[in-house]
Design a protein around this motif. Structure first.
Motif, PDB file in Angstrom:
ATOM      1  N   ARG A  11       0.838  -1.187   0.000  1.00  0.00           N
ATOM      2  CA  ARG A  11       0.000   0.000   0.000  1.00  0.00           C
ATOM      3  C   ARG A  11       0.886   1.254   0.000  1.00  0.00           C
ATOM      4  NH1 ARG A  11      -5.284  -0.445   1.795  1.00  0.00           N
ATOM      5  NH2 ARG A  11      -5.942  -2.583   2.283  1.00  0.00           N
ATOM      6  N   PRO A  12       0.507   2.299  -0.735  1.00  0.00           N
ATOM      7  CA  PRO A  12       1.320   3.518  -0.720  1.00  0.00           C
ATOM      8  C   PRO A  12       1.403   4.106   0.685  1.00  0.00           C
ATOM      9  CG  PRO A  12      -0.796   3.900  -1.774  1.00  0.00           C
ATOM     10  CD  PRO A  12      -0.691   2.447  -1.548  1.00  0.00           C
ATOM     11  N   SER A  19      12.076   2.490   3.838  1.00  0.00           N
ATOM     12  CA  SER A  19      13.382   1.841   3.682  1.00  0.00           C
ATOM     13  C   SER A  19      13.754   1.743   2.215  1.00  0.00           C
ATOM     14  CB  SER A  19      13.358   0.454   4.319  1.00  0.00           C
ATOM     15  OG  SER A  19      12.554  -0.418   3.554  1.00  0.00           O
ATOM     16  N   SER A  20      15.058   1.631   1.946  1.00  0.00           N
ATOM     17  CA  SER A  20      15.512   1.516   0.558  1.00  0.00           C
ATOM     18  C   SER A  20      15.032   0.215  -0.066  1.00  0.00           C
ATOM     19  CB  SER A  20      17.046   1.605   0.500  1.00  0.00           C
ATOM     20  OG  SER A  20      17.629   0.559   1.257  1.00  0.00           O
ATOM     21  N   ARG A  25      11.699  -2.282  -4.133  1.00  0.00           N
ATOM     22  CA  ARG A  25      10.695  -3.265  -4.509  1.00  0.00           C
ATOM     23  C   ARG A  25       9.482  -2.583  -5.139  1.00  0.00           C
ATOM     24  NH1 ARG A  25       8.674  -6.845   0.251  1.00  0.00           N
ATOM     25  NH2 ARG A  25       7.382  -5.002   0.610  1.00  0.00           N
ATOM     26  N   PHE A  26       9.131  -1.442  -4.581  1.00  0.00           N
ATOM     27  CA  PHE A  26       8.020  -0.663  -5.139  1.00  0.00           C
ATOM     28  C   PHE A  26       8.313  -0.256  -6.581  1.00  0.00           C
ATOM     29  CE2 PHE A  26       6.287   3.563  -6.039  1.00  0.00           C
ATOM     30  CZ  PHE A  26       4.932   3.320  -5.920  1.00  0.00           C
ATOM     31  N   VAL A  30       6.360  -1.433 -10.058  1.00  0.00           N
ATOM     32  CA  VAL A  30       5.809  -0.477 -11.022  1.00  0.00           C
ATOM     33  C   VAL A  30       6.352  -0.764 -12.414  1.00  0.00           C
ATOM     34  CG1 VAL A  30       5.768   1.950 -11.722  1.00  0.00           C
ATOM     35  CG2 VAL A  30       5.377   1.327  -9.332  1.00  0.00           C
ATOM     36  N   PHE A  31       7.650  -1.014 -12.499  1.00  0.00           N
ATOM     37  CA  PHE A  31       8.262  -1.327 -13.797  1.00  0.00           C
ATOM     38  C   PHE A  31       7.658  -2.600 -14.385  1.00  0.00           C
ATOM     39  CE2 PHE A  31      11.405  -3.705 -16.228  1.00  0.00           C
ATOM     40  CZ  PHE A  31      11.696  -2.787 -17.229  1.00  0.00           C
TER      41      PHE A  31
END
Length: 383
Positions: A11-12, A19-20, A25-26, A30-31
């Motif tokens: 969830r946004p 964290s990096s 992962r986010f 998206v990609f």
């Protein structure tokens, strides 16, 4: 078919530390989603463009066919226009004769089907409810002298999951020959099939009214021969071949195309089809079909002719239609009364009616073949 997006993105987060690892992962998710959507759009666009080219070729060919049509004065009923129902419901219920099968797509009437046709070029997965082509089924395309060749996978022609198959031979404008020819060879699976009996082949050509079928051959592992009763066909629409049962593992259809359309400063000969199906089909022994003709009152019927698409493999051959009953069909002439009842006509002279009907009973031929009725025609004389 569009595939669902399968990533499970967090969830946004609008507050708090990020964290990096979570951020990376986010971004990766998206990609992945964007790449998946782009691929689906690209695949859909390519399939749409292929379908548009298919339809454009069909439209061009149909326009040429319409321009070439000439009105005739023959009183005839095509197979697809026939019926198995009497106009009067009581008379219809009283006739216990089995009803023939009207194949409107291929414009023939055959004996009633006994069960469904058994496909030989593809199989059906009853659990997943989908058809599939066995991995060792082969379809090869040969012939053609064009410098530019473009086409779909030949397996599309025998795979019912595909919409159509298209194969193009192109020449620089003004350099094309009068016609091009190709052959398509289908080798049936040896791993999925143990029964190679065949008595029915269907072909839906593309473009319509332009292709010629110059040969249709078959072979059982070796030794090519023509399919029984085959005769060359010109400017075909969807067609079927009904013939005595044979055993064959290989089939070859030869096509000729004299219609070239212009695309991007090239003359293009287009070959293709929606399907080339190979079946084994069992039939009942007899079936009735009715043909209706509108006439002027007091018309005299001189003769009735029956035409069969597979006349070449029936026990009695007539190249110009059958005027008399044979071992594989009988017929009678009726007039229609005001209540729709059909009355038998022993005398065909000066018929006091607006409609006459031909009642045809198809019978299995001596060699076991179903007759494939394509047309019934009347020769008439008016007062």
């Amino acid at each position: 078919m569009l595939q669902p997006i399968t990533s499970s993105r967090d969830r946004p987060r609008y507050r708090g530390p990020l964290s990096s690892n979570t951020f990376n992962r986010f971004v990766d998710d998206v990609f992945y989603d964007l790449h998946g959507l782009y691929q689906q759009v690209y695949d859909g666009k390519a399939e749409l463009e292929r379908a548009v080219r298919y339809l454009q070729t069909e439209i061009t060919a149909l326009r040429g066919h319409i321009d070439s049509l000439q009105l005739g004065n023959q009183l005839a009923v095509q197979a697809r226009e026939m019926t198995v129902q009497y106009p009067n419901s009581a008379q219809d219920a009283a006739d216990s004769t089995p009803r023939a099968y009207i194949d409107k797509t291929h414009n023939v009437v055959t004996l009633p089907l006994k069960g469904t046709p058994v496909p030989r070029a593809y199989n059906y997965d009853i659990f997943n409810r989908r058809a599939f082509v066995a991995p060792d089924t082969k379809v090869l395309v040969g012939g053609g002298q064009a410098p530019f060749v473009e086409g779909d996978d030949p397996l599309y022609l025998v795979d019912p999951e595909k919409r159509f198959w298209r194969y193009c031979l192109s020449y620089p404008a003004g350099t094309a020959p009068a016609a091009e020819e190709i052959s398509v060879q289908v080798s049936l699976s040896s791993s999925f099939l143990s029964d190679y009996r065949v008595n029915l082949i269907t072909f839906y050509p593309h473009p319509l009214y332009t292709l010629w079928v110059t040969d249709l051959g078959c072979a059982l592992r070796s030794g090519w021969q023509q399919v029984p009763g085959f005769v060359p066909l010109e400017k075909i629409t969807p067609v079927c071949w009904c013939f005595p049962v044979i055993e064959a593992t290989n089939f070859n259809i030869s096509l000729r195309q004299s219609f070239a359309q212009t695309e991007n400063n090239r003359d293009v000969f287009v070959f293709g089809g929606r399907y080339f199906n190979i079946f084994y089909q069992e039939y009942e022994d007899a079936g009735v079909v009715l043909s209706c003709f509108e006439i002027m009152p007091l018309t005299t019927v001189v003769r009735v002719k029956h035409y069969f698409a597979n006349a070449g493999c029936l026990s009695q051959l007539s190249v110009d239609g059958y005027e008399r009953p044979t071992s594989f069909f009988t017929f009678e002439l009726y007039k229609e009364e005001s209540d729709g009842t059909l009355t038998y006509l022993a005398d065909w002279r000066s018929i006091p009616a607006n409609k006459v009907w031909v009642r045809t009973v198809l019978k299995k031929d001596q060699n076991g073949t179903t007759p494939a009725l394509s047309k019934v025609a009347l020769e008439i004389k008016q007062v």
